[in-house]
Design a protein around this motif. Structure first.
Motif, PDB file in Angstrom:
ATOM      1  N   ASP A  30     -12.519   0.639  -0.823  1.00 60.23           N
ATOM      2  CA  ASP A  30     -11.221   1.327  -0.883  1.00 60.23           C
ATOM      3  C   ASP A  30     -10.211   0.656   0.051  1.00 60.23           C
ATOM      4  O   ASP A  30      -9.032   0.521  -0.293  1.00 60.23           O
ATOM      5  CB  ASP A  30     -11.386   2.796  -0.500  1.00 60.23           C
ATOM      6  N   GLN A  41     -11.017   3.839 -10.068  1.00 55.73           N
ATOM      7  CA  GLN A  41     -11.248   2.735  -9.155  1.00 55.73           C
ATOM      8  C   GLN A  41     -11.639   1.459  -9.889  1.00 55.73           C
ATOM      9  O   GLN A  41     -11.723   0.398  -9.283  1.00 55.73           O
ATOM     10  CB  GLN A  41     -12.356   3.096  -8.163  1.00 55.73           C
ATOM     11  N   ARG A  84      -9.099  -2.619  -1.523  1.00 53.81           N
ATOM     12  CA  ARG A  84      -8.225  -2.394  -2.692  1.00 53.81           C
ATOM     13  C   ARG A  84      -6.839  -1.924  -2.257  1.00 53.81           C
ATOM     14  O   ARG A  84      -5.835  -2.340  -2.819  1.00 53.81           O
ATOM     15  CB  ARG A  84      -8.889  -1.360  -3.608  1.00 53.81           C
ATOM     16  N   SER A  85      -6.787  -1.050  -1.267  1.00 52.26           N
ATOM     17  CA  SER A  85      -5.497  -0.493  -0.861  1.00 52.26           C
ATOM     18  C   SER A  85      -4.634  -1.502  -0.122  1.00 52.26           C
ATOM     19  O   SER A  85      -3.421  -1.331  -0.025  1.00 52.26           O
ATOM     20  CB  SER A  85      -5.734   0.733   0.033  1.00 52.26           C
ATOM     21  N   SER A  86      -5.246  -2.567   0.397  1.00 57.45           N
ATOM     22  CA  SER A  86      -4.475  -3.562   1.154  1.00 57.45           C
ATOM     23  C   SER A  86      -4.159  -4.818   0.358  1.00 57.45           C
ATOM     24  O   SER A  86      -3.589  -5.749   0.899  1.00 57.45           O
ATOM     25  CB  SER A  86      -5.249  -3.942   2.423  1.00 57.45           C
ATOM     26  N   GLU A 120      -2.394  -5.905  -6.951  1.00 53.06           N
ATOM     27  CA  GLU A 120      -3.274  -5.896  -8.125  1.00 53.06           C
ATOM     28  C   GLU A 120      -3.662  -7.317  -8.544  1.00 53.06           C
ATOM     29  O   GLU A 120      -4.769  -7.540  -8.970  1.00 53.06           O
ATOM     30  CB  GLU A 120      -2.606  -5.175  -9.288  1.00 53.06           C
TER      31      GLU A 120
END
Length: 213
Positions: free
Chosen positions: A205, A64, A208-210, A213
């Motif tokens: 989370d 993570q 980060r997932s939406s 990078e």
């Protein structure tokens, strides 16, 4: 030979040794924004930067964890040396800031030079020691938040300064969102701080997932 002679790491070599080191080498070109190396990949060999600039990013073992900017490298500097020495996958990612041209050296020739030249070996040790110290300092200061794996406050401040400067140079807009988790105080009071930590991890989370990078 001229490229190698201009690189501080190899400048102590005489012309004959430089010609030997140049044998089997090849030029390589990367477009701006390209990944010359990715952390965890097998090294493509030591590369001397002929022109352009790159950034070196590292990431901790936690999956993570976010990337930490370790340093920028320019003409005459090298990357990919660690994998050449120990044969292990590279320990950092190399991303190009501009169009970059490098000279990719033959691994056997580099190792031969290191064995024969105490001056080059000593400069290599000095370079590695400097980079390791800098990486340790940055990772301790800018390492990811231990709970969420996101950037800590100091790293975020540095990243914002870089992104804002880039937006001004390239004349594009930059948006900054401030997100608040409603009811955190009540969650901590009623259910305990361990449950509050789980809430923050879940929100991290989701963020980060939406996001890219």
């Amino acid at each position: 030979v001229e490229v190698l002679a201009a690189a501080p790491l190899f400048s102590a070599l005489d012309r004959q040794d430089l010609r030997g080191l140049a044998e089997g080498s090849r030029f390589c070109t990367y477009l701006a924004g390209a990944a010359a190396l990715r952390q965890g990949q097998q090294s493509r060999g030591m590369q001397v930067i002929v022109s352009g600039r790159v950034r070196v990013y590292g990431r901790g073992r936690d999956q993570q964890a976010g990337d930490v900017l370790l340093q920028e490298l320019g003409p005459g500097e090298v990357f990919g040396e660690m994998g050449l020495i120990d044969g292990l996958p590279v320990s950092a990612s190399i991303l190009t800031l501009t169009r970059v041209r490098t000279l990719v050296l033959n691994a056997d020739q580099v190792l031969h030079v290191l064995e024969r030249s105490p001056a080059v070996s000593f400069r290599m040790m000095q370079m590695l020691a400097k980079r390791l110290r800098q990486a340790d300092r940055l990772l301790m200061r800018d390492g990811p938040d231990a709970l969420t794996g996101l950037m800590n406050r100091m790293a975020l401040a540095d990243a914002y300064l870089r992104e804002a400067a880039s937006a001004r140079r390239r004349h594009y807009s930059l948006a900054l969102l401030h997100v608040d988790i409603q009811g955190m105080r009540d969650i901590n009071t009623l259910h305990g701080h361990e449950q509050g930590d789980l809430v923050m991890q879940a929100v991290a989370d989701a963020l980060r997932s939406s996001c890219r990078e």
